[in-house]
Design a protein around this motif. Structure first.
Motif, PDB file in Angstrom:
ATOM      1  N   GLY A  22      74.917  10.339 -41.768  1.00  0.00           N
ATOM      2  CA  GLY A  22      73.484  10.611 -41.700  1.00  0.00           C
ATOM      3  C   GLY A  22      72.697   9.742 -42.659  1.00  0.00           C
ATOM      4  O   GLY A  22      71.633   9.216 -42.308  1.00  0.00           O
ATOM      5  N   VAL A  25      72.436   6.231 -41.233  1.00  0.00           N
ATOM      6  CA  VAL A  25      71.452   6.141 -40.147  1.00  0.00           C
ATOM      7  C   VAL A  25      70.036   6.103 -40.714  1.00  0.00           C
ATOM      8  O   VAL A  25      69.205   5.287 -40.287  1.00  0.00           O
ATOM      9  CB  VAL A  25      71.632   7.309 -39.159  1.00  0.00           C
ATOM     10  CG1 VAL A  25      70.466   7.411 -38.196  1.00  0.00           C
ATOM     11  CG2 VAL A  25      72.938   7.162 -38.404  1.00  0.00           C
ATOM     12  N   THR A  28      69.390   2.706 -42.394  1.00  0.00           N
ATOM     13  CA  THR A  28      69.270   1.648 -41.396  1.00  0.00           C
ATOM     14  C   THR A  28      67.916   1.710 -40.694  1.00  0.00           C
ATOM     15  O   THR A  28      67.271   0.669 -40.482  1.00  0.00           O
ATOM     16  CB  THR A  28      70.408   1.756 -40.361  1.00  0.00           C
ATOM     17  OG1 THR A  28      71.658   1.717 -41.051  1.00  0.00           O
ATOM     18  CG2 THR A  28      70.347   0.635 -39.357  1.00  0.00           C
ATOM     19  N   ILE A  29      67.460   2.897 -40.350  1.00  0.00           N
ATOM     20  CA  ILE A  29      66.138   3.035 -39.731  1.00  0.00           C
ATOM     21  C   ILE A  29      65.061   2.573 -40.697  1.00  0.00           C
ATOM     22  O   ILE A  29      64.126   1.860 -40.306  1.00  0.00           O
ATOM     23  CB  ILE A  29      65.907   4.496 -39.289  1.00  0.00           C
ATOM     24  CG1 ILE A  29      66.802   4.823 -38.093  1.00  0.00           C
ATOM     25  CG2 ILE A  29      64.445   4.748 -38.943  1.00  0.00           C
ATOM     26  CD1 ILE A  29      66.823   6.291 -37.717  1.00  0.00           C
TER      27      ILE A  29
END
Length: 56
Positions: A22, A25, A28-29
């Motif tokens: 999590g 992610v 990275t976003i």
């Protein structure tokens, strides 16, 4: 229910994996968010812009 070392290790491995996935992610976003591109470009080039010449 008895809490054993094996139970705690299994829970730590499972939840730790999901936590890191999590977190990956989200980071990275954040890194590829379009409105932050100028900020990252400015940070990447700031060290080059501040150079006056060789250090003596």
């Amino acid at each position: 229910m008895e809490i054993t070392h094996e139970l705690l290790v299994g829970l730590a491995k499972s939840y730790g994996l999901f936590y890191l996935m999590g977190f990956f992610v989200i980071v990275t976003i954040y890194a590829f968010w379009p409105s932050l591109g100028k900020r990252f470009d400015r940070a990447a080039n700031s060290i080059l812009d501040d150079e006056d010449g060789p250090c003596r």
